[in-house]
Scaffold this motif. Sequence first.
Motif, PDB file in Angstrom:
ATOM      1  N   ALA A  81       1.362 -37.864 -26.987  1.00 26.17           N
ATOM      2  CA  ALA A  81       2.737 -37.513 -27.878  1.00 26.17           C
ATOM      3  C   ALA A  81       2.298 -36.458 -28.513  1.00 26.17           C
ATOM      4  O   ALA A  81       2.837 -35.073 -28.882  1.00 26.17           O
ATOM      5  N   SER A  84      10.344 -36.534 -23.936  1.00 28.90           N
ATOM      6  CA  SER A  84      10.749 -37.623 -24.567  1.00 28.90           C
ATOM      7  C   SER A  84      10.858 -39.668 -24.719  1.00 28.90           C
ATOM      8  O   SER A  84      10.682 -40.206 -25.357  1.00 28.90           O
ATOM      9  N   ALA A  97       4.015 -32.388 -28.209  1.00 24.62           N
ATOM     10  CA  ALA A  97       5.122 -31.863 -29.268  1.00 24.62           C
ATOM     11  C   ALA A  97       4.474 -31.167 -30.074  1.00 24.62           C
ATOM     12  O   ALA A  97       4.917 -30.180 -30.686  1.00 24.62           O
ATOM     13  N   VAL A 121       6.977 -38.196 -30.376  1.00 23.62           N
ATOM     14  CA  VAL A 121       8.777 -38.043 -29.612  1.00 23.62           C
ATOM     15  C   VAL A 121      10.006 -37.937 -29.420  1.00 23.62           C
ATOM     16  O   VAL A 121      10.764 -36.726 -28.815  1.00 23.62           O
TER      17      VAL A 121
END
Length: 177
Positions: free
Chosen positions: A139, A101, A143, A86
């Motif tokens: 996440a 995020s 990412a 995040v």
Amino acid sequence: MSSSEVEGSGEHPWAMIGRRLKHPCRQWTFYVVLVLGILILGYFAVWIEVARVWDFTPTTEQPELELQGLRLAYATAILAVGGPCVMQLGLTMNKMAILASFVLIFFVIWLAYWVTNAQVGQWGVHAYGVVGLIVATFAWWLANGEDELFQDRAKPGAPSGGDPSRGLKGGSSGVKV
């Protein structure tokens, strides 16, 4: 950071999420890291504790199942995988990734809190823990979905190597310096 990060800074949030979810499709390296690095090794303590809980048999010395190890394993895995991902997402130049995020860190911390809450029973710990692991994995995917490290395809515009001191083919008479 990929060039699409800078170009896509004004795009719709769902377009950014869709692009990051679709980009690693058919990328063998991405899936190897996802399965071995995140799902197996990253969540290894969870798998050990889940096996311990499922194999539990009440005895006179220990009539009730203790969930502290399971709670700690879930919370650690959720925060260890989800937290840095995040943060990585928030450090991009894409405004929508920064917004995503903030939303994801809220869910990561909230789920880690409920996993460790003593008032939640065994099945609640499993429910919050599994959802937390899914959010943390999501996440990680967001990412790293466009990370060049995980791309198996060659880029057509990438340099092909060779001696950098060699002369260029063709003439350079039309170039003004």
